[in-house]
Design an enzyme around this catalytic site. Structure first.
Site, PDB file in Angstrom:
ATOM      1  N   TYR A 189      -2.775  -0.465  10.431  1.00  0.00           N
ATOM      2  CA  TYR A 189      -2.572  -0.822   9.027  1.00  0.00           C
ATOM      3  C   TYR A 189      -1.212  -0.347   8.541  1.00  0.00           C
ATOM      4  O   TYR A 189      -0.480  -1.086   7.861  1.00  0.00           O
ATOM      5  CB  TYR A 189      -3.694  -0.215   8.187  1.00  0.00           C
ATOM      6  CG  TYR A 189      -3.687  -0.651   6.731  1.00  0.00           C
ATOM      7  CD1 TYR A 189      -4.075  -1.932   6.378  1.00  0.00           C
ATOM      8  CD2 TYR A 189      -3.313   0.229   5.718  1.00  0.00           C
ATOM      9  CE1 TYR A 189      -4.087  -2.337   5.044  1.00  0.00           C
ATOM     10  CE2 TYR A 189      -3.323  -0.157   4.387  1.00  0.00           C
ATOM     11  CZ  TYR A 189      -3.708  -1.436   4.055  1.00  0.00           C
ATOM     12  OH  TYR A 189      -3.713  -1.835   2.747  1.00  0.00           O
ATOM     13  N   SER A 225       0.847  -1.192   0.000  1.00  0.00           N
ATOM     14  CA  SER A 225       0.000   0.000   0.000  1.00  0.00           C
ATOM     15  C   SER A 225       0.878   1.235   0.000  1.00  0.00           C
ATOM     16  O   SER A 225       2.051   1.189   0.408  1.00  0.00           O
ATOM     17  CB  SER A 225      -0.889   0.003   1.248  1.00  0.00           C
ATOM     18  OG  SER A 225      -1.554   1.243   1.410  1.00  0.00           O
TER      19      SER A 225
END
Length: 275
Positions: free
Chosen positions: A146, A133
């Site tokens: 995250y 990501s």
């Protein structure tokens, strides 16, 4: 000889788009999903599919065994994609929430790699592609769990690539920015599960977070569909010289540059404005 690629997280989004696209590149997808009903749906669509829950080592082992059987004992590729985001300020997150985030986003991926890597090493070729990501490159508020899992994944994958150098098994990272998937709906459920009743000094920001997660449609003007991750995945799986990293979406490419160029104080000031 057919080349089989196991893909995790295929119930929707990037995993599903990838499973559907591989045949056009001469590859055979083995899709996997956590819930049996999703596996059945994938099979009805004509895909090879196995049940595999990244939170359960026994399920990972069983799913990997079934995938290897479908592939005749030899998997050419693995696309680790199944993941979710746990929103919330770090000070409010119970340790169990952070542990659960790493269990799905890193530890499950590691356990699966250990199941399928021996067949690649024995064949002297293979591809492992990890879906990271933009938040594996830069940090943003209320995404600490995250962020941490993806920063860890980046270091894990770089190390794996070095250790597999010369083995014939290539390792790549895909780094998407905003992609139109079920990610926000899953993140909302995770927030409510761990922080829904919490009293916090961040309450006003949490209301904004929930509003963002409940919004229908693309999250912003730079959001791309799941299919945007397919071309870099196919390149990582089929190129003679796969890249180490593939940035997807404009925000990822911009932040990758800014991280190298800006002093950390300037970058912090920019990132602090993020919702």
């Amino acid at each position: 000889m057919p080349r089989f690629v196991l893909i995790t997280g295929c119930s929707s989004g990037i995993g599903l788009a990838a499973a559907r696209a591989l045949a056009a590149a001469g590859l055979t997808a083995i899709a996997s999903a956590r819930r049996l009903e999703d596996v059945t749906r994938l099979q009805r669509e004509g895909l090879l599919a196995v049940q595999l829950d990244l939170n359960d080592e026994a399920s990972i082992e069983a799913g990997a065994r079934e995938a290897l059987q479908l592939a005749g004992g030899r998997l050419y590729g693995l696309f680790n994609n199944g993941a979710y985001g746990q929103p919330g300020a770090i000070e409010d997150l119970p340790t169990s929430a952070l542990r659960a985030q790493f269990e799905t986003n890193l530890f499950g991926w590691h356990h699966l790699i250990r199941q399928v890597l021996p067949s690649m090493l024995a064949a002297g070729e293979g591809r492992i592609v990890q879906n990271s990501s933009v938040l594996g490159l830069v940090a943003m508020k209320y995404r600490g769990a995250y962020n941490a899992s993806k920063f860890a994944l980046e270091g894990y994958t770089d190390t794996l690539r070095l250790e597999l150098r010369g083995s014939g098994v290539a390792v790549s990272l895909i780094e998407p920015g905003p992609i139109d998937t079920r990610f926000r709906a899953n993140a909302r459920a995770a927030f409510l599960h761990h922080l829904g009743s919490a009293q916090s000094r961040h309450e006003a920001n949490y209301r904004l977070t929930l509003a963002r997660l409940e919004k229908e449609g693309p999250s912003g003007r730079f959001t791309l569909p799941s299919e945007a991750c397919v071309p870099p995945l196919l390149h990582a799986l089929t190129s003679r010289r796969p890249r180490h990293r593939y940035g997807v979406t404009l925000p990822t490419k911009v932040f990758a540059i800014l991280r190298r160029l800006l002093p950390s104080r300037w970058l912090d000031a920019l990132l602090a404005k993020s919702a």
